[in-house]
Design a protein around this motif. Sequence first.
Motif, PDB file in Angstrom:
ATOM      1  N   ALA A  93     -36.540  -1.438  29.218  1.00 24.32           N
ATOM      2  CA  ALA A  93     -36.894  -2.484  30.189  1.00 24.32           C
ATOM      3  C   ALA A  93     -35.784  -2.632  31.447  1.00 24.32           C
ATOM      4  O   ALA A  93     -34.888  -3.475  31.038  1.00 24.32           O
ATOM      5  CB  ALA A  93     -37.316  -3.738  29.625  1.00 24.32           C
ATOM      6  N   GLU A  94     -36.197  -2.207  32.596  1.00 29.64           N
ATOM      7  CA  GLU A  94     -35.303  -2.311  33.570  1.00 29.64           C
ATOM      8  C   GLU A  94     -35.093  -3.589  34.300  1.00 29.64           C
ATOM      9  O   GLU A  94     -36.278  -4.409  34.391  1.00 29.64           O
ATOM     10  CB  GLU A  94     -35.103  -1.321  34.579  1.00 29.64           C
ATOM     11  CG  GLU A  94     -35.265   0.158  34.203  1.00 29.64           C
ATOM     12  CD  GLU A  94     -35.619   1.352  35.229  1.00 29.64           C
ATOM     13  OE1 GLU A  94     -35.205   0.885  36.246  1.00 29.64           O
ATOM     14  OE2 GLU A  94     -36.252   2.137  34.800  1.00 29.64           O
ATOM     15  N   GLY A  95     -34.115  -4.253  34.468  1.00 37.50           N
ATOM     16  CA  GLY A  95     -33.602  -5.420  35.333  1.00 37.50           C
ATOM     17  C   GLY A  95     -33.748  -6.648  34.322  1.00 37.50           C
ATOM     18  O   GLY A  95     -33.308  -7.702  34.887  1.00 37.50           O
ATOM     19  N   LEU A  96     -34.135  -6.534  33.108  1.00 36.28           N
ATOM     20  CA  LEU A  96     -34.243  -7.819  32.203  1.00 36.28           C
ATOM     21  C   LEU A  96     -32.608  -8.064  31.632  1.00 36.28           C
ATOM     22  O   LEU A  96     -31.806  -7.008  31.439  1.00 36.28           O
ATOM     23  CB  LEU A  96     -35.086  -7.404  31.101  1.00 36.28           C
ATOM     24  CG  LEU A  96     -36.560  -7.837  30.986  1.00 36.28           C
ATOM     25  CD1 LEU A  96     -37.076  -7.046  32.113  1.00 36.28           C
ATOM     26  CD2 LEU A  96     -37.119  -7.734  29.613  1.00 36.28           C
ATOM     27  N   ALA A  97     -32.344  -9.241  31.843  1.00 35.76           N
ATOM     28  CA  ALA A  97     -31.038  -9.648  31.444  1.00 35.76           C
ATOM     29  C   ALA A  97     -30.873 -10.824  30.679  1.00 35.76           C
ATOM     30  O   ALA A  97     -29.975 -11.997  30.881  1.00 35.76           O
ATOM     31  CB  ALA A  97     -30.304  -9.798  32.849  1.00 35.76           C
ATOM     32  N   ARG A 114     -29.176  -5.652  24.965  1.00 33.87           N
ATOM     33  CA  ARG A 114     -28.715  -5.651  26.335  1.00 33.87           C
ATOM     34  C   ARG A 114     -27.925  -4.112  26.781  1.00 33.87           C
ATOM     35  O   ARG A 114     -27.260  -3.702  25.898  1.00 33.87           O
ATOM     36  CB  ARG A 114     -27.838  -6.792  26.513  1.00 33.87           C
ATOM     37  CG  ARG A 114     -28.597  -8.191  26.761  1.00 33.87           C
ATOM     38  CD  ARG A 114     -27.802  -9.214  26.963  1.00 33.87           C
ATOM     39  NE  ARG A 114     -26.801  -8.962  28.082  1.00 33.87           N
ATOM     40  CZ  ARG A 114     -25.943  -9.817  28.465  1.00 33.87           C
ATOM     41  NH1 ARG A 114     -25.710 -10.867  27.511  1.00 33.87           N
ATOM     42  NH2 ARG A 114     -25.085  -9.524  29.323  1.00 33.87           N
ATOM     43  N   ALA A 115     -28.477  -3.386  27.734  1.00 30.48           N
ATOM     44  CA  ALA A 115     -27.690  -2.370  28.179  1.00 30.48           C
ATOM     45  C   ALA A 115     -27.257  -2.635  29.527  1.00 30.48           C
ATOM     46  O   ALA A 115     -27.574  -3.359  30.297  1.00 30.48           O
ATOM     47  CB  ALA A 115     -28.519  -1.251  27.810  1.00 30.48           C
ATOM     48  N   GLN A 364     -26.404   4.518  28.390  1.00 28.96           N
ATOM     49  CA  GLN A 364     -26.179   2.977  28.412  1.00 28.96           C
ATOM     50  C   GLN A 364     -24.913   2.480  27.689  1.00 28.96           C
ATOM     51  O   GLN A 364     -24.921   2.533  26.507  1.00 28.96           O
ATOM     52  CB  GLN A 364     -27.505   2.327  27.676  1.00 28.96           C
ATOM     53  CG  GLN A 364     -28.868   2.632  28.541  1.00 28.96           C
ATOM     54  CD  GLN A 364     -28.895   1.872  29.695  1.00 28.96           C
ATOM     55  OE1 GLN A 364     -28.441   0.796  29.740  1.00 28.96           O
ATOM     56  NE2 GLN A 364     -29.263   2.617  30.759  1.00 28.96           N
ATOM     57  N   ALA A 365     -24.229   1.661  28.557  1.00 31.65           N
ATOM     58  CA  ALA A 365     -23.104   1.004  27.949  1.00 31.65           C
ATOM     59  C   ALA A 365     -23.648  -0.146  26.978  1.00 31.65           C
ATOM     60  O   ALA A 365     -24.581  -0.694  27.292  1.00 31.65           O
ATOM     61  CB  ALA A 365     -22.157   0.624  29.246  1.00 31.65           C
ATOM     62  N   LYS A 369     -25.300  -8.324  22.039  1.00 32.56           N
ATOM     63  CA  LYS A 369     -26.517  -9.088  21.870  1.00 32.56           C
ATOM     64  C   LYS A 369     -27.564  -8.585  21.538  1.00 32.56           C
ATOM     65  O   LYS A 369     -28.199  -7.476  22.290  1.00 32.56           O
ATOM     66  CB  LYS A 369     -26.654  -9.914  23.246  1.00 32.56           C
ATOM     67  CG  LYS A 369     -25.556 -10.607  23.836  1.00 32.56           C
ATOM     68  CD  LYS A 369     -25.548 -12.056  23.042  1.00 32.56           C
ATOM     69  CE  LYS A 369     -24.225 -13.022  23.385  1.00 32.56           C
ATOM     70  NZ  LYS A 369     -24.129 -14.151  22.632  1.00 32.56           N
ATOM     71  N   SER A 370     -28.292  -9.129  20.518  1.00 34.37           N
ATOM     72  CA  SER A 370     -29.404  -8.519  20.233  1.00 34.37           C
ATOM     73  C   SER A 370     -30.504  -9.619  19.639  1.00 34.37           C
ATOM     74  O   SER A 370     -30.028 -10.717  19.705  1.00 34.37           O
ATOM     75  CB  SER A 370     -29.506  -7.275  18.805  1.00 34.37           C
ATOM     76  OG  SER A 370     -29.056  -8.214  17.714  1.00 34.37           O
TER      77      SER A 370
END
Length: 372
Positions: A93-97, A114-115, A364-365, A369-370
């Motif tokens: 899911a791109e852009g989610l932070a 988080r990636a 993905q680095a 957090k999960s």
Amino acid sequence: MFSRTTRASALLSASAALCLLAACEVVSSDKSKRDTTTVAPTAGAVPSTDSSARGGVPAAPSDSLANTVARDSGVVTLSAEQPVRGGVLFALAEGLAPDIPRCSWKGAPLPCYRAAKGVLAIVPLPADEPAGTFTLTFDRPTGRVTRQITVADHDFGRELVFLDSAHYALVKRSADVARDARALRAVLAGESDTRFWSGSWGAPVKGAHGGGYGAERFYYRAVDSSRAIRLGPELKTRGTFGLDTVVAASRDVPSWRHAGVDLPASRGTSVVAPAAGLVADVGDYILTGHTVIIDHGQGVHSAYFHLDTALVQRGDRVAAGQRIGRVGATGLATGPHLHYGIYVHGKDVDPAAWAAMPAFARDQADAGKSNK
């Protein structure tokens, strides 16, 4: 475990059966799919963060929340538009932070992380779960990003395995097998925030190719090979090889679904770690023999069964390509080979499907957090 194969409706004479391995189902996609469909937020989904708001007009959100919302594009990239049962689905899911990502699959929480480019979810699709259409969601401050995923079916085949008296005695030790399974399940259920690996995964045995993932295997005594045995639809496997915690009745036919691939190799051949990780378990179990399990982080484990010798200890950090053991035939193995398994969030997937992961998942680095 090497075996001889039959179909459900066939009458099989073991004297004519050959030792076959079912082909691996590789789930991959050369082009990623993108979708911007989201569920609209409900009224008041972004509450006021300013206690000075008056007259029912909410104050502007804080800078940190505003920045997060601005980056929530809702674009989801998938490794496959229609993944196959037994495989694995990678979804970014791109852009989610969000500070703590929250995802779900089939309505139940799914660990996600988080990636560098958003939130990455890895969905296991084990062979013992049905095909169908299911919902994958990513939560965000402004609502929920949702994708409907159709998982295609696949026939993994059924196999007869004839054992000598010593090996058959192992499969009948149901209570001990269940005890071992509980211990192995506890290890494979581990979920750490840290991702130890990056990039492509290598092969655990150089030049070895095998299969058998997902096959239903039924175990009989060698003396039964002289009679025809019918594997009718009423005959079901009890559980997963090495992970069956049910104590079976003595009259039951020992049977398990094969949750890895068998890689043929001569005794003593080097087994290496396909990716970096932390050794989570080194043990000797009834069915899996000398066993090594590596925790690669974020719910991903690799398993190595029937080893002749383990060359690592629990707690060791291992690098990709490092020797961890030697091929053997310990436990329920009729000849030297490596049983290689991949587990995601405690569920098995086809190692061939895992190795075909897309670049967006490989590279993905780890941002920690999960939602677990």
